[in-house]
Design a protein around this motif. Structure first.
Motif, PDB file in Angstrom:
ATOM      1  N   LYS A  27      -4.286  -0.890 -14.412  1.00  0.00           N
ATOM      2  CA  LYS A  27      -4.986  -0.160 -13.358  1.00  0.00           C
ATOM      3  C   LYS A  27      -5.725  -1.104 -12.416  1.00  0.00           C
ATOM      4  N   ARG A  28      -6.290  -2.165 -12.963  1.00  0.00           N
ATOM      5  CA  ARG A  28      -7.017  -3.111 -12.114  1.00  0.00           C
ATOM      6  C   ARG A  28      -6.068  -3.903 -11.219  1.00  0.00           C
ATOM      7  N   PHE A  29      -4.908  -4.256 -11.753  1.00  0.00           N
ATOM      8  CA  PHE A  29      -3.919  -4.901 -10.894  1.00  0.00           C
ATOM      9  C   PHE A  29      -3.494  -3.956  -9.763  1.00  0.00           C
ATOM     10  N   GLN A  30      -3.346  -2.677 -10.105  1.00  0.00           N
ATOM     11  CA  GLN A  30      -2.963  -1.702  -9.082  1.00  0.00           C
ATOM     12  C   GLN A  30      -4.044  -1.592  -8.005  1.00  0.00           C
ATOM     13  N   VAL A  31      -5.317  -1.583  -8.421  1.00  0.00           N
ATOM     14  CA  VAL A  31      -6.412  -1.490  -7.458  1.00  0.00           C
ATOM     15  C   VAL A  31      -6.429  -2.707  -6.536  1.00  0.00           C
ATOM     16  N   ILE A  32      -6.196  -3.890  -7.094  1.00  0.00           N
ATOM     17  CA  ILE A  32      -6.158  -5.112  -6.284  1.00  0.00           C
ATOM     18  C   ILE A  32      -5.092  -4.994  -5.204  1.00  0.00           C
ATOM     19  N   GLY A  54     -15.258 -12.559 -11.012  1.00  0.00           N
ATOM     20  CA  GLY A  54     -16.143 -11.887 -11.950  1.00  0.00           C
ATOM     21  C   GLY A  54     -15.536 -11.738 -13.333  1.00  0.00           C
ATOM     22  N   SER A  55     -15.945 -10.675 -14.025  1.00  0.00           N
ATOM     23  CA  SER A  55     -15.559 -10.508 -15.427  1.00  0.00           C
ATOM     24  C   SER A  55     -14.066 -10.300 -15.612  1.00  0.00           C
ATOM     25  N   PHE A  56     -13.367  -9.789 -14.592  1.00  0.00           N
ATOM     26  CA  PHE A  56     -11.919  -9.628 -14.705  1.00  0.00           C
ATOM     27  C   PHE A  56     -11.238 -10.982 -14.798  1.00  0.00           C
ATOM     28  N   VAL A  57     -11.696 -11.935 -14.009  1.00  0.00           N
ATOM     29  CA  VAL A  57     -11.102 -13.265 -13.997  1.00  0.00           C
ATOM     30  C   VAL A  57     -11.568 -14.087 -15.200  1.00  0.00           C
ATOM     31  N   SER A  58     -12.807 -13.928 -15.602  1.00  0.00           N
ATOM     32  CA  SER A  58     -13.301 -14.674 -16.763  1.00  0.00           C
ATOM     33  C   SER A  58     -12.876 -14.027 -18.073  1.00  0.00           C
ATOM     34  N   LEU A  67     -14.797  -4.117 -11.030  1.00  0.00           N
ATOM     35  CA  LEU A  67     -13.850  -5.089 -10.486  1.00  0.00           C
ATOM     36  C   LEU A  67     -14.485  -5.729  -9.261  1.00  0.00           C
ATOM     37  N   ASP A  68     -14.711  -7.042  -9.325  1.00  0.00           N
ATOM     38  CA  ASP A  68     -15.264  -7.783  -8.197  1.00  0.00           C
ATOM     39  C   ASP A  68     -14.124  -8.335  -7.352  1.00  0.00           C
ATOM     40  N   PHE A 377       1.210 -19.825 -31.366  1.00  0.00           N
ATOM     41  CA  PHE A 377       0.765 -19.858 -29.988  1.00  0.00           C
ATOM     42  C   PHE A 377      -0.026 -18.593 -29.691  1.00  0.00           C
ATOM     43  N   HIS A 378      -0.689 -18.602 -28.527  1.00  0.00           N
ATOM     44  CA  HIS A 378      -1.525 -17.468 -28.167  1.00  0.00           C
ATOM     45  C   HIS A 378      -1.052 -16.838 -26.874  1.00  0.00           C
ATOM     46  N   ARG A 379      -1.278 -15.563 -26.789  1.00  0.00           N
ATOM     47  CA  ARG A 379      -1.107 -14.895 -25.515  1.00  0.00           C
ATOM     48  C   ARG A 379      -2.367 -14.082 -25.268  1.00  0.00           C
ATOM     49  N   GLY A 380      -2.689 -13.822 -24.031  1.00  0.00           N
ATOM     50  CA  GLY A 380      -3.925 -13.106 -23.770  1.00  0.00           C
ATOM     51  C   GLY A 380      -4.086 -12.794 -22.315  1.00  0.00           C
ATOM     52  N   PRO A 381      -5.332 -12.657 -21.872  1.00  0.00           N
ATOM     53  CA  PRO A 381      -5.581 -12.213 -20.502  1.00  0.00           C
ATOM     54  C   PRO A 381      -5.185 -13.260 -19.488  1.00  0.00           C
ATOM     55  N   THR A 382      -4.819 -12.810 -18.305  1.00  0.00           N
ATOM     56  CA  THR A 382      -4.500 -13.762 -17.258  1.00  0.00           C
ATOM     57  C   THR A 382      -5.740 -14.427 -16.723  1.00  0.00           C
ATOM     58  N   GLY A 383      -6.863 -13.719 -16.769  1.00  0.00           N
ATOM     59  CA  GLY A 383      -8.101 -14.327 -16.299  1.00  0.00           C
ATOM     60  C   GLY A 383      -7.942 -14.904 -14.912  1.00  0.00           C
ATOM     61  N   PRO A 384      -8.320 -16.150 -14.698  1.00  0.00           N
ATOM     62  CA  PRO A 384      -8.312 -16.706 -13.359  1.00  0.00           C
ATOM     63  C   PRO A 384      -6.953 -17.217 -12.908  1.00  0.00           C
ATOM     64  N   HIS A 385      -5.901 -16.952 -13.650  1.00  0.00           N
ATOM     65  CA  HIS A 385      -4.646 -17.588 -13.330  1.00  0.00           C
ATOM     66  C   HIS A 385      -3.571 -16.574 -12.967  1.00  0.00           C
ATOM     67  N   LEU A 386      -3.933 -15.580 -12.156  1.00  0.00           N
ATOM     68  CA  LEU A 386      -2.930 -14.656 -11.664  1.00  0.00           C
ATOM     69  C   LEU A 386      -1.913 -15.436 -10.849  1.00  0.00           C
ATOM     70  N   GLN A 387      -0.656 -15.202 -11.076  1.00  0.00           N
ATOM     71  CA  GLN A 387       0.370 -16.004 -10.423  1.00  0.00           C
ATOM     72  C   GLN A 387       1.316 -15.130  -9.605  1.00  0.00           C
ATOM     73  N   THR A 388       1.797 -15.656  -8.520  1.00  0.00           N
ATOM     74  CA  THR A 388       2.798 -14.996  -7.706  1.00  0.00           C
ATOM     75  C   THR A 388       4.065 -15.827  -7.768  1.00  0.00           C
ATOM     76  N   TYR A 389       5.103 -15.264  -8.339  1.00  0.00           N
ATOM     77  CA  TYR A 389       6.334 -16.012  -8.536  1.00  0.00           C
ATOM     78  C   TYR A 389       7.351 -15.695  -7.447  1.00  0.00           C
ATOM     79  N   ASN A 390       8.125 -16.711  -7.088  1.00  0.00           N
ATOM     80  CA  ASN A 390       9.230 -16.462  -6.169  1.00  0.00           C
ATOM     81  C   ASN A 390      10.485 -16.177  -6.981  1.00  0.00           C
ATOM     82  N   ASN A 391      11.638 -16.217  -6.343  1.00  0.00           N
ATOM     83  CA  ASN A 391      12.857 -15.859  -7.044  1.00  0.00           C
ATOM     84  C   ASN A 391      13.432 -16.984  -7.885  1.00  0.00           C
TER      85      ASN A 391
END
Length: 494
Positions: A27-32, A54-58, A67-68, A377-391
């Motif tokens: 939902k937060r990604f959708q709001v962004i 803010g707290s979404f990224v941290s 959502l900041d 290995f670990h998986r978890g929140p994206t935090g500050p590393h939201l990525q936009t990928y090309n093809n």
């Protein structure tokens, strides 16, 4: 029932309620992306990007956290600057667009704040948003909090628990003269710095300079310099074999946190809290804090000498001190069940219903943050590393170039599920994180919480340790069409 063992179990139950679900992330990604679409309709903001902080990224937000948002103005490759008046004008333009296009309600314009903001709530999930202009320092502070959790994962758990406790006692609302969430996070950092043995170092050992003052010039270079310095120092701290390990449980740390600040009202009259140096400091001898005009001084370690607790007044400082004292006394003396001390009635109701159903907390849909896969290995929140990928197999960085993936966290399974069609107008334009992040391959399997070990492999702890995995090369994803999952809507949402 009120033993320390009971407190440990209670904290675990609370954390499972507070942790965001996959739907909460979606939902937060959708709001962004919805806000990005709104901003693109404002002529003067064409080319601006909508970037969370803010707290979404941290990764310190709860299921119903705010959502900041920072609207970053286009300025080529350079860090953009804008005066307060200009920011106020731009936010008024955004306000008009929000009202015109719909999708948001409860729109309020706060022009008199030190940082002008626009408040609104999304129609999808009623997620509260605080929108500001050019808040790059806020983005970097959020990243630094995320990286601090790499040193010890108990930090994130403490932040979530303390924020809920503070809300339960009415002391986590700067609008009413109490703590903001950033101040609470700094108090926890300070507590971890002053434990015996210390869990965290003075933050000057992670970033010795004044981070906010170092954000100038070419943005990609300024950010990378900060990330590289933090990366080197955090890796040095984590690999220091001479460091004495603090093995305190989360329950012990929480009780000692309450005890440490029982006298905060008395000490604040002469001393301030400096997470940068990791100690109380006399106000009269700290020249950059002068003149002393605040009831409580908590120095922002990344924007000195800013006081993060400037909203706290003397009357509310007494209220804050009373909350620490009464909570410590009740938990220490086993006067009541811990839940009555730690959570709001709404959260208590959720936990009670889950336990009454006979299934404990296990059926709650918890976002798989920090759970290790079978390969370790670990998986978890994206935090500050939201990525936009090309093809292809590369991602774009902010200065227009591209580079192969290295050390950047990819999306979790939850985010990978919400891929979208190509639509450049709804792209979350976030630069991938470099520096102090680990690189690992994702896996779909997970182990139980009891199998988790700490960063130093010396003692067990809650799994929410903030680590996340590397996205496989070639994986494309954006949050353009994050799924709406009514089944995971927070019970606290109106």
């Amino acid at each position: 029932m009120n033993s320390n063992h009971s407190l440990a179990n209670t904290l675990n139950d609370i954390l499972q309620v507070l942790n965001p679900t996959e739907g909460d992330w979606a939902k937060r990604f959708q709001v962004i992306n919805d806000l990005q679409a709104v901003v693109q309709t404002v002529d003067i903001l064409r080319g601006a990007t909508v970037e969370p902080f803010g707290s979404f990224v941290s990764a310190l937000f709860t299921r119903w956290g705010d959502l900041d948002i920072s609207i970053e103005l286009p300025n080529g490759s350079y860090i953009s600057t804008a005066g307060k008046k200009h920011k106020q004008t731009l936010l008024l333009d955004v306000l008009k667009a929000l009202k015109s296009l719909g999708g948001f309600h409860g729109i309020r314009y706060i022009s008199h704040a030190r940082v002008p903001i626009l408040k609104c709530e999304s129609n999808n999930g009623n997620i509260s948003c605080d929108i500001s202009i050019n808040n790059l320092s806020g983005q970097m502070k959020s990243k630094l909090l995320f990286w601090i959790n790499e040193i010890d994962g108990r930090f994130r758990d403490m932040v979530l628990v303390v924020k809920e406790w503070a809300k339960a006692h009415g002391i986590n609302d700067p609008k009413t003269g109490t703590f903001n969430s950033y101040s609470l996070s700094l108090l926890i950092i300070f507590h971890f710095q002053t434990c015996e043995p210390a869990i965290l170092p003075p933050l000057s050992e992670i970033y010795p300079g004044n981070m906010a003052g170092d954000l100038f010039g070419v943005r990609a270079i300024a950010e990378k310099n900060i990330e590289d310095i933090c990366s080197v120092n955090i890796n040095r701290i984590k690999s220091d074999r001479s460091r004495v390990i603090n093995r305190s449980s989360l329950a012990d740390l929480f009780v000692s946190f309450l005890a440490k600040f029982c006298d905060i009202e008395l000490r604040a009259s002469t001393q301030g809290i400096s997470p940068h140096n990791g100690q109380w400091e006399d106000i009269v001898t700290n020249m950059i804090w002068q003149p002393k005009t605040y009831a409580l001084f908590i120095e922002d370690p990344f924007e000195q000498p800013m006081n993060c607790a400037r909203a706290v007044g003397q009357r509310n400082l007494h209220k804050i001190s009373q909350a620490f004292q009464s909570s410590y006394q009740k938990l220490s003396a086993n006067q009541t069940h811990p839940l009555t001390v730690l959570v709001r009635p709404e959260v208590l109701s959720i936990i009670t219903r889950s336990q009454h159903a006979g299934s404990g907390m296990n059926q709650l849909r918890i976002h798989p943050q920090g759970r290790p896969n079978q390969a370790g290995f670990h998986r978890g929140p994206t935090g500050p590393h939201l990525q936009t990928y090309n093809n292809g197999n590369q991602y774009h960085n902010r200065n227009g170039g591209s580079q192969t993936q290295r050390g950047a966290h990819g999306p979790t399974q939850a985010q990978q599920r919400y891929t979208s069609k190509n639509n450049s107008n709804k792209r979350v334009n976030q630069r991938p994180l470099q520096g102090s992040q680990s690189q690992s391959q994702s896996s779909s399997s997970s182990q139980s919480q009891d199998e988790l070990v700490s960063n130093n492999d010396a003692h067990k702890r809650n799994p929410n340790n903030g680590h996340s995995s590397q996205n496989p090369q070639g994986q494309q994803w954006r949050a353009d069409h994050c799924g709406r999952d009514p089944g995971t809507r927070s019970p606290l949402m109106p």
